[in-house]
Design a protein around this motif. Structure first.
Motif, PDB file in Angstrom:
ATOM      1  N   GLY A 110      20.408 -47.534  14.848  1.00 31.10           N
ATOM      2  CA  GLY A 110      19.457 -47.448  13.724  1.00 31.10           C
ATOM      3  C   GLY A 110      19.423 -47.976  12.596  1.00 31.10           C
ATOM      4  N   HIS A 111      21.147 -47.319  11.741  1.00 30.68           N
ATOM      5  CA  HIS A 111      21.192 -48.014  10.858  1.00 30.68           C
ATOM      6  C   HIS A 111      21.706 -49.161  10.907  1.00 30.68           C
ATOM      7  N   LYS A 112      22.356 -49.533  11.905  1.00 29.75           N
ATOM      8  CA  LYS A 112      23.359 -51.187  11.843  1.00 29.75           C
ATOM      9  C   LYS A 112      20.919 -52.442  12.290  1.00 29.75           C
ATOM     10  N   LYS A 113      20.064 -51.295  12.602  1.00 34.29           N
ATOM     11  CA  LYS A 113      18.807 -51.907  11.795  1.00 34.29           C
ATOM     12  C   LYS A 113      18.546 -51.687  10.504  1.00 34.29           C
ATOM     13  N   GLY A 114      19.279 -51.554  10.049  1.00 29.21           N
ATOM     14  CA  GLY A 114      18.434 -51.132   8.624  1.00 29.21           C
ATOM     15  C   GLY A 114      17.602 -49.852   7.996  1.00 29.21           C
ATOM     16  N   ILE A 115      17.483 -48.720   9.044  1.00 30.13           N
ATOM     17  CA  ILE A 115      16.750 -47.739   9.220  1.00 30.13           C
ATOM     18  C   ILE A 115      17.550 -46.679   8.949  1.00 30.13           C
ATOM     19  N   GLU A 116      16.780 -45.977   7.400  1.00 32.45           N
ATOM     20  CA  GLU A 116      18.220 -45.360   6.751  1.00 32.45           C
ATOM     21  C   GLU A 116      17.865 -43.860   6.997  1.00 32.45           C
ATOM     22  N   ASN A 117      16.662 -43.836   7.961  1.00 27.74           N
ATOM     23  CA  ASN A 117      16.709 -42.244   8.388  1.00 27.74           C
ATOM     24  C   ASN A 117      16.151 -41.498   9.465  1.00 27.74           C
ATOM     25  N   PRO A 118      17.024 -42.674  10.762  1.00 28.71           N
ATOM     26  CA  PRO A 118      17.218 -42.933  12.360  1.00 28.71           C
ATOM     27  C   PRO A 118      16.588 -41.520  12.501  1.00 28.71           C
ATOM     28  N   THR A 119      15.438 -41.403  12.876  1.00 27.10           N
ATOM     29  CA  THR A 119      14.847 -40.897  14.078  1.00 27.10           C
ATOM     30  C   THR A 119      14.599 -40.093  15.534  1.00 27.10           C
ATOM     31  N   VAL A 120      15.262 -39.265  16.215  1.00 26.27           N
ATOM     32  CA  VAL A 120      15.118 -39.244  17.949  1.00 26.27           C
ATOM     33  C   VAL A 120      13.672 -38.618  17.922  1.00 26.27           C
ATOM     34  N   ILE A 121      12.874 -39.192  19.042  1.00 25.64           N
ATOM     35  CA  ILE A 121      11.799 -38.885  20.015  1.00 25.64           C
ATOM     36  C   ILE A 121      12.502 -37.532  21.296  1.00 25.64           C
ATOM     37  N   VAL A 122      12.028 -36.312  20.864  1.00 26.19           N
ATOM     38  CA  VAL A 122      12.621 -35.309  22.087  1.00 26.19           C
ATOM     39  C   VAL A 122      11.610 -34.926  22.297  1.00 26.19           C
ATOM     40  N   MET A 123      11.857 -33.972  23.415  1.00 28.95           N
ATOM     41  CA  MET A 123      10.576 -33.042  24.270  1.00 28.95           C
ATOM     42  C   MET A 123      10.485 -31.875  23.941  1.00 28.95           C
ATOM     43  N   GLU A 124       9.124 -31.767  24.275  1.00 24.49           N
ATOM     44  CA  GLU A 124       8.883 -29.554  24.324  1.00 24.49           C
ATOM     45  C   GLU A 124       9.139 -29.258  25.516  1.00 24.49           C
ATOM     46  N   LYS A 125       9.940 -27.807  25.941  1.00 22.15           N
ATOM     47  CA  LYS A 125      10.450 -27.583  26.878  1.00 22.15           C
ATOM     48  C   LYS A 125      12.433 -28.010  26.775  1.00 22.15           C
ATOM     49  N   ALA A 126      13.076 -29.017  26.231  1.00 19.31           N
ATOM     50  CA  ALA A 126      14.038 -29.368  26.365  1.00 19.31           C
ATOM     51  C   ALA A 126      15.075 -29.028  26.585  1.00 19.31           C
ATOM     52  N   PHE A 127      15.887 -28.872  26.462  1.00 20.72           N
ATOM     53  CA  PHE A 127      17.284 -28.169  26.554  1.00 20.72           C
ATOM     54  C   PHE A 127      18.453 -29.442  26.705  1.00 20.72           C
ATOM     55  N   HIS A 128      19.418 -29.545  25.552  1.00 16.90           N
ATOM     56  CA  HIS A 128      20.395 -30.168  25.159  1.00 16.90           C
ATOM     57  C   HIS A 128      21.817 -29.166  24.505  1.00 16.90           C
ATOM     58  N   GLY A 129      21.806 -28.455  24.736  1.00 20.92           N
ATOM     59  CA  GLY A 129      22.687 -27.904  24.248  1.00 20.92           C
ATOM     60  C   GLY A 129      22.988 -26.949  23.157  1.00 20.92           C
ATOM     61  N   ARG A 130      23.724 -26.470  22.724  1.00 18.08           N
ATOM     62  CA  ARG A 130      24.107 -25.097  21.074  1.00 18.08           C
ATOM     63  C   ARG A 130      24.745 -25.860  20.377  1.00 18.08           C
ATOM     64  N   THR A 131      25.277 -26.940  20.529  1.00 10.75           N
ATOM     65  CA  THR A 131      25.553 -27.547  19.103  1.00 10.75           C
ATOM     66  C   THR A 131      25.022 -27.414  18.058  1.00 10.75           C
ATOM     67  N   MET A 132      25.149 -27.817  16.953  1.00 11.97           N
ATOM     68  CA  MET A 132      24.020 -27.982  15.408  1.00 11.97           C
ATOM     69  C   MET A 132      22.604 -29.218  16.249  1.00 11.97           C
ATOM     70  N   ALA A 133      23.243 -30.248  16.505  1.00 12.51           N
ATOM     71  CA  ALA A 133      22.286 -31.364  16.562  1.00 12.51           C
ATOM     72  C   ALA A 133      21.767 -31.096  18.386  1.00 12.51           C
ATOM     73  N   THR A 134      22.239 -30.117  18.962  1.00 11.17           N
ATOM     74  CA  THR A 134      21.647 -30.131  20.295  1.00 11.17           C
ATOM     75  C   THR A 134      20.890 -29.099  20.904  1.00 11.17           C
ATOM     76  N   LEU A 135      20.870 -28.024  19.403  1.00 14.45           N
ATOM     77  CA  LEU A 135      20.305 -26.949  19.684  1.00 14.45           C
ATOM     78  C   LEU A 135      18.685 -27.517  18.534  1.00 14.45           C
ATOM     79  N   SER A 136      19.329 -28.175  18.013  1.00  9.75           N
ATOM     80  CA  SER A 136      17.711 -29.235  17.059  1.00  9.75           C
ATOM     81  C   SER A 136      17.443 -30.450  17.897  1.00  9.75           C
ATOM     82  N   ALA A 137      17.743 -30.596  19.108  1.00 10.67           N
ATOM     83  CA  ALA A 137      16.640 -31.499  20.113  1.00 10.67           C
ATOM     84  C   ALA A 137      16.398 -30.451  20.967  1.00 10.67           C
ATOM     85  N   THR A 138      16.670 -29.139  21.323  1.00 10.25           N
ATOM     86  CA  THR A 138      16.487 -28.358  21.900  1.00 10.25           C
ATOM     87  C   THR A 138      15.282 -28.380  22.190  1.00 10.25           C
TER      88      THR A 138
END
Ligand SMILES: Cc1ncc(COP(=O)(O)O)c(C=O)c1O
Length: 268
Positions: A110-138
């Motif tokens: 995203g930053h390479k494309k000039g997007i300053e606040n890149p956002t990732v669409i994630v899913m309800e009921k998802a599980f991606h892990g328990r580190t700070m970023a992945t629990l936020s994506a969960t």
């Protein structure tokens, strides 16, 4: 009193050894292992070829750091590239780290494309892990509760709902990726229909987003194909692996192809 930190609700049983799909507890009782280490022991317990390879390698070299060439990593990356259709592999130790790498790749893209606040669409009921970023994506408040503030940069939509993604596309110019499990594991067993995955691929292509498939639980042959996305005939830009990849040895990988390949350099 146990000196282990109290982070798991454990059953009152301990195993001394295993063979194939059976485990023997410390009292000699034999169990059929229907859990396989929560989708980890892809080769079963004590597979002779696996044990021999590990023992041979442990007696030769265990660690040399990333300051040097790693020919065996390169061989594994070749095999994964051939089987996944994704050109590059970054190796780590766990599923959450593989997902952290995927999220970092998406933000970097995203930053390479000039997007300053890149956002990732994630899913309800998802599980991606328990580190700070992945629990936020969960998509499970129980995993997040008590660890706020969460990492920003995620927008959540219902799983399986293409219109919800289209709606986000209309209202948010900062989206850089869609991240999903092809079969949601921890959230219950929910399979993405092939048409949904094909639709996500089309939306990602139309908007130049990255499609990220978290294959930590459903990948490595557990669905009859090497990777879950292969059932839908789609190729994501990023796939994350762990669990069955090491069959019990902690190995994770973030595979990147398409728009996600060639982005990172030394130090990233
Ligand atoms: C789909 C999925 N992603 C990521 C993870 C996290 O993997 P790890 O526990 O190796 O960090 C898991 C673990 O259950 C998982 O099921």
């Amino acid at each position: 009193m146990s000196h282990l930190m109290n982070t798991y609700g454990r059953q009152p049983v301990a195993f001394s050894h295993g063979k194939g799909c059976h485990l023997t507890d410390t009292d000699g009782k034999i169990y059929l292992d229907a859990l396989s280490g929560i989708a980890v022991n892809t080769l079963g317990h004590a597979h002779p070829a696996f044990v021999a390879a590990l023992a041979e390698q442990a007696g030769r070299l265990i660690h040399v750091s990333n300051l040097y060439q790693a020919p065996l990593q390169e061989r594994l990356a070749d095999v994964l590239a051939e089987r996944s259709g994704l050109a590059e592999a970054f190796f780590c130790n766990s599923g959450c780290e593989a997902n952290e790498a995927a999220i970092k790749l998406a933000r970097f893209y995203g930053h390479k494309k000039g997007i300053e606040n890149p956002t990732v669409i994630v899913m309800e009921k998802a599980f991606h892990g328990r580190t700070m970023a992945t629990l936020s994506a969960t998509g499970n408040y129980k995993v997040q509760a008590g660890f706020e503030p969460l990492v920003s940069g995620f927008l959540r939509v219902p799983y399986g709902d293409l219109d919800a993604i289209r709606n986000v596309a209309e209202h948010h110019g900062n989206v850089v990726a869609v991240m999903l499990e092809v079969i949601q594991g921890e959230g219950g067993i929910y399979m993405a229909p092939a048409e949904y995955l094909q639709g996500v691929r089309e939306l990602c292509d139309a908007h130049q987003w990255l499609m990220i498939c978290d294959e930590v639980q459903c990948g490595m042959g557990r669905t009859g194909k090497w990777f879950g996305y292969q059932h839908a005939g789609v190729l994501p830009d990023i796939a994350t692996l762990a669990k069955g990849l090491g069959s019990g040895v902690p190995v994770g990988a973030c595979l990147a192809g398409g728009r996600a390949a060639g982005l990172f350099g030394p130090g990233n």
